[in-house]
Design a protein around this motif. Structure first.
Motif, mmCIF file in Angstrom:
data_model
loop_
_atom_site.group_PDB
_atom_site.id
_atom_site.type_symbol
_atom_site.label_atom_id
_atom_site.label_comp_id
_atom_site.label_asym_id
_atom_site.label_seq_id
_atom_site.Cartn_x
_atom_site.Cartn_y
_atom_site.Cartn_z
ATOM 1 N N GLU A 25 -5.572 59.743 -30.352
ATOM 2 C CA GLU A 25 -7.023 59.897 -30.430
ATOM 3 C C GLU A 25 -7.538 61.068 -29.604
ATOM 4 O O GLU A 25 -8.526 61.695 -29.957
ATOM 5 C CB GLU A 25 -7.715 58.609 -29.968
ATOM 6 C CG GLU A 25 -7.659 57.471 -30.971
ATOM 7 C CD GLU A 25 -6.282 56.837 -31.099
ATOM 8 O OE1 GLU A 25 -5.495 56.922 -30.134
ATOM 9 O OE2 GLU A 25 -5.986 56.272 -32.166
ATOM 10 N N PRO A 31 -4.015 61.452 -35.631
ATOM 11 C CA PRO A 31 -4.782 60.268 -35.246
ATOM 12 C C PRO A 31 -4.478 59.076 -36.152
ATOM 13 O O PRO A 31 -4.087 59.241 -37.309
ATOM 14 C CB PRO A 31 -6.236 60.718 -35.388
ATOM 15 C CG PRO A 31 -6.187 61.882 -36.319
ATOM 16 C CD PRO A 31 -4.863 62.544 -36.100
ATOM 17 N N TYR A 81 -2.733 51.683 -32.082
ATOM 18 C CA TYR A 81 -3.856 52.524 -31.695
ATOM 19 C C TYR A 81 -4.423 51.993 -30.382
ATOM 20 O O TYR A 81 -4.255 50.822 -30.039
ATOM 21 C CB TYR A 81 -4.934 52.596 -32.779
ATOM 22 C CG TYR A 81 -5.468 51.264 -33.244
ATOM 23 C CD1 TYR A 81 -6.578 50.682 -32.638
ATOM 24 C CD2 TYR A 81 -4.874 50.607 -34.311
ATOM 25 C CE1 TYR A 81 -7.070 49.468 -33.069
ATOM 26 C CE2 TYR A 81 -5.354 49.390 -34.752
ATOM 27 C CZ TYR A 81 -6.449 48.819 -34.135
ATOM 28 O OH TYR A 81 -6.938 47.606 -34.560
#
Length: 200
Positions: A25, A31, A81
């Protein structure tokens, strides 16, 4: 934050050891994107860009092991993530071929372990070697391999990250001593010099 002391093993390619889970990120390094059809880039799709069916999240106190022990290698994704609290591990099993009912014929395993990515990989390897019918026959067990193959002086070097380089507790110093002790390698071959340059 406390979670920054952790490392994450992602099964992308030959395996990635990620020490900062925000790198996707906070940088330009692919990403996180929810995996949909058609895949639009680098992802944890297995079988495919992900070559193993496990993830590990750990520090010096222990780790979390998340895997599917699926000998038939059905389609899945292994993703991660960062969020405000730390990391989200995402495991998806795709059931697109199911018409009315889907029955999963493999285990999803969530457990704890001591050690690092190497120890998590040993858990996965041990299970898959015992239960997978899709693994190729080991070279030393394959009777079709000609004798000249066993007699040839083949050296394969594969660098990995971590302290357990070749087997269990082997370290770089031991590997260097091994390279320097190759008395029977002829100097003109260049092999000894190459090994010395690799480990030094």
């Amino acid at each position: 934050r406390e979670w920054r002391r952790f490392c994450y093993f992602w099964p992308f390619g030959e395996g990635c050891l990620i020490e900062d889970v925000t790198c996707r990120e906070n940088g330009s390094w692919f990403p996180y994107q929810e995996l949909t059809y058609q895949s639009t880039g680098y992802s944890g799709l297995y079988p495919g860009s992900a070559t193993m069916q496990f993830m590990a999240y750990y520090n010096e106190d222990g780790g979390l092991y998340l895997a599917t022990h699926d000998k038939d290698a059905y389609l899945k994704s292994f993703e991660y993530y960062a969020d405000r609290e730390g990391i989200c591990l995402e495991l998806r099993v795709y059931t697109d071929g199911a018409k009315e009912t889907y029955i999963m014929n493999f285990e999803i395993v969530l457990g704890v372990f001591d050690g690092d990515w190497y120890d998590a990989a040993e858990i996965y390897r041990s299970r898959m070697e015992k239960n997978s019918h899709s693994l190729p026959e080991k070279l030393f067990e394959n009777k079709r391999i000609p004798q000249w193959y066993s007699d040839s002086p083949v050296v394969a070097l594969y660098p990995v990250r971590g302290k357990k380089i070749v087997a269990d507790q082997t370290n770089l110093e031991e590997l260097s001593e091994y390279a320097l002790s190759l008395k029977d390698v002829k100097p003109e071959s260049g092999r000894q010099e190459y090994l010395e340059s690799v480990v030094n």
